[in-house]
Motif scaffolding. Structure first.
Motif, PDB file in Angstrom:
ATOM      1  N   LYS A   1     -24.612 -22.529  22.621  1.00 25.97           N
ATOM      2  CA  LYS A   1     -24.393 -23.418  24.487  1.00 25.97           C
ATOM      3  C   LYS A   1     -25.072 -22.885  25.134  1.00 25.97           C
ATOM      4  O   LYS A   1     -25.800 -22.951  26.611  1.00 25.97           O
ATOM      5  N   TYR A   2     -24.624 -21.980  25.233  1.00 23.52           N
ATOM      6  CA  TYR A   2     -24.978 -20.669  27.223  1.00 23.52           C
ATOM      7  C   TYR A   2     -25.458 -20.069  27.293  1.00 23.52           C
ATOM      8  O   TYR A   2     -25.956 -19.138  27.870  1.00 23.52           O
TER       9      TYR A   2
ATOM     10  N   GLN B   1     -14.596 -16.328  29.653  1.00 19.80           N
ATOM     11  CA  GLN B   1     -15.715 -15.964  30.025  1.00 19.80           C
ATOM     12  C   GLN B   1     -15.796 -16.189  31.699  1.00 19.80           C
ATOM     13  O   GLN B   1     -14.896 -15.845  33.109  1.00 19.80           O
TER      14      GLN B   1
ATOM     15  N   VAL C   1     -12.174 -20.679  28.670  1.00 19.67           N
ATOM     16  CA  VAL C   1     -12.579 -21.831  28.068  1.00 19.67           C
ATOM     17  C   VAL C   1     -12.493 -22.785  26.882  1.00 19.67           C
ATOM     18  O   VAL C   1     -11.959 -21.886  26.002  1.00 19.67           O
TER      19      VAL C   1
ATOM     20  N   ASP D   1     -23.530 -14.592  25.100  1.00 17.57           N
ATOM     21  CA  ASP D   1     -21.765 -14.395  24.541  1.00 17.57           C
ATOM     22  C   ASP D   1     -21.799 -13.076  25.440  1.00 17.57           C
ATOM     23  O   ASP D   1     -20.636 -12.693  25.423  1.00 17.57           O
TER      24      ASP D   1
ATOM     25  N   ASP E   1     -26.947 -18.296  37.572  1.00 20.05           N
ATOM     26  CA  ASP E   1     -26.670 -18.681  35.504  1.00 20.05           C
ATOM     27  C   ASP E   1     -25.832 -18.860  35.212  1.00 20.05           C
ATOM     28  O   ASP E   1     -24.482 -19.144  35.819  1.00 20.05           O
ATOM     29  N   HIS E   2     -25.583 -18.428  34.154  1.00 17.33           N
ATOM     30  CA  HIS E   2     -24.035 -18.784  32.886  1.00 17.33           C
ATOM     31  C   HIS E   2     -23.509 -17.141  33.510  1.00 17.33           C
ATOM     32  O   HIS E   2     -21.880 -17.397  32.701  1.00 17.33           O
TER      33      HIS E   2
ATOM     34  N   LEU F   1     -21.376 -19.602  21.466  1.00 16.51           N
ATOM     35  CA  LEU F   1     -21.253 -19.765  22.559  1.00 16.51           C
ATOM     36  C   LEU F   1     -22.778 -19.461  23.297  1.00 16.51           C
ATOM     37  O   LEU F   1     -23.320 -19.713  24.199  1.00 16.51           O
ATOM     38  N   LYS F   2     -24.061 -18.500  22.395  1.00 18.39           N
ATOM     39  CA  LYS F   2     -25.158 -18.212  22.179  1.00 18.39           C
ATOM     40  C   LYS F   2     -25.931 -19.177  22.784  1.00 18.39           C
ATOM     41  O   LYS F   2     -26.957 -19.803  23.218  1.00 18.39           O
TER      42      LYS F   2
ATOM     43  N   ARG G   1     -17.561 -14.147  34.998  1.00 20.04           N
ATOM     44  CA  ARG G   1     -18.673 -14.271  36.036  1.00 20.04           C
ATOM     45  C   ARG G   1     -18.895 -14.430  37.279  1.00 20.04           C
ATOM     46  O   ARG G   1     -17.309 -13.415  37.736  1.00 20.04           O
TER      47      ARG G   1
END
Length: 413
Positions: A39-40, A61, A100, A43, A74-75, A36-37, A63
């Motif tokens: 890709k995004y 996830q 996810v 984490d 942002d993510h 995850l780190k 948000r």
């Protein structure tokens, strides 16, 4: 959730590797968080729920909902429009949790995940294996011959762990075939890369000491103590034993009736000749016992230099030195003193001649071979028969006969 090979392997890892639930879940979470780190970028807003027994896992996830016109998304954030696709009554500022899917990570990431998981499992196994055998150093261990190579024998134990028995750790008379059961001590465990290399030894002094503990009940129970062990593997060994119980004869108990107890140890060590002696704090007596079967006349000790002059009758010299010098070498190692053998009454009989005087007729290496076993004069050799000299030295019968002929010719003239 999609049933992919990565998830199916959870229970497989647990069953095959015998990893406990807590450890497995920690490894799995670590692997997924790393993915995850990548890709995004972080984490911190992801929750991972794992059930390794069922082979299930979920990634959620979290948000915060922001306005649609927020250009610095942002993510950690999601627009109001996207949030209401999940649930219609969401408002700005609320937190949204969305699952996810693994497929969202991409095929390449999934393959990397599985490889990383396998690597972490192996690393865990190797760490445990290292710790397990580190605790076994100095203990007797049994394994089966898997492969015989010129410089090393590869062994496999009941759990398919690989153990190496190097040539230099084997007794000279050792001969192994595939499938043979081999005993030795675990001498060392070293990490070669990430994999532990477990080394067995059959030549260590500790192996003989542990065999005494294993084969002799009084030693195992602590009634008899092994004070010191020295060996020339496959040739000769000396073991000093003691007992705090005056009713026990430590030597007799270790040797057994007609050698019955020690016979198994001798056989295990390739017929290594084992002298068992009573330990004592009396240095002179200990040296005397260590030089058995020779009968010592007297001993002069220098405590400062740890040196001792041992005086013996001529006929006892060869016994004290032993075949190839093994007896005196081991006696020195056992007692911690450098031993010099001196024939009692240093004057040589008139008719006797130093062997070195025959250097023109007898090759130097032959003279040295006789000297190794305490035979350094003509009479000291001629008083023995040929068969005895063949046994005591590493010389051929023909060579000994030639030497005896030369000596007799000289003394007869």
């Amino acid at each position: 959730m999609e049933n992919i090979a990565l998830i199916e392997s959870f229970s497989e890892f647990k069953d095959d590797k015998l990893i406990d639930r807590v450890t497995l879940m920690a490894i799995l979470e670590d692997v997924f968080r790393n993915a995850l780190k990548k890709k995004y970028g972080s984490d911190e807003n992801f929750d991972i729920i794992i059930n390794p027994d069922k082979g299930d896992m979920e990634i959620w996830q979290r948000r915060v909902i922001v306005a649609d016109d927020d250009l610095d998304l942002d993510h950690l954030e999601i627009t109001l429009t996207d949030a209401r696709k999940i649930e219609k009554d969401f408002e700005i500022g609320e937190e949204v949790s969305e699952e996810v899917k693994l497929v969202d990570l991409g095929r390449r990431a999934i393959l990397a995940l599985r490889q990383n998981l396998i690597s972490k499992i192996h690393e865990h196994d190797n760490t445990n294996l290292y710790k397990q055998f580190k605790d076994l150093i100095g203990d007797i261990y049994t394994a089966e011959v898997h492969h015989v190579r010129p410089r090393v024998v590869i062994l496999i134990d009941d759990e398919n762990n690989e153990i190496v028995l190097p040539k230099e750790k084997q007794i000279p008379s050792d001969f192994f075939r595939k499938g043979d059961s081999v005993r030795g001590i675990i001498e060392s465990v070293e990490l070669k890369g990430n994999k532990p290399q477990i080394v067995m030894s059959r030549t260590s002094d500790i192996f003989l000491e542990k065999l005494f503990e294993q084969e002799i009940p009084e030693v195992a129970d602590g009634l008899i103590t092994v004070k010191a062990v020295v060996r020339i593997p496959g040739e000769k060994a000396k073991v000093a034993v003691d007992s705090y119980d005056d009713r026990i004869d430590p030597v007799g108990a270790c040797v057994g009736m007609k050698g019955s107890r020690i016979h198994g140890i001798v056989r295990e060590l390739g017929n290594e000749n084992i002298d068992v002696i009573n330990y004592t704090t009396n240095t002179q007596l200990f040296i005397t016992r260590a030089l058995s079967p020779a009968k010592v006349s007297s001993i002069k000790i220098n405590e400062e230099t740890k040196h001792a002059e041992v005086f013996l009758q001529l006929e006892e010299v060869s016994k004290a030195i032993g075949r190839g010098g093994h007896n005196i070498k081991l006696a020195g190692l056992l007692t911690g003193y450098e031993l010099d053998v001196i024939r009692e009454g240093s004057v040589i009989e008139d008719e006797d001649v130093e062997l070195s005087e025959f250097s023109d007729e007898i090759e130097g290496w032959i003279i040295q071979e006789f000297a190794k076993v305490g035979l350094d004069t003509a009479l000291s050799i001629l008083k023995h028969d040929v068969a005895d000299l063949v046994q005591r030295t590493d010389l051929e019968e023909e060579t000994i006969l030639d030497v005896m002929r030369i000596l007799k010719d000289e003394l007869d003239n």
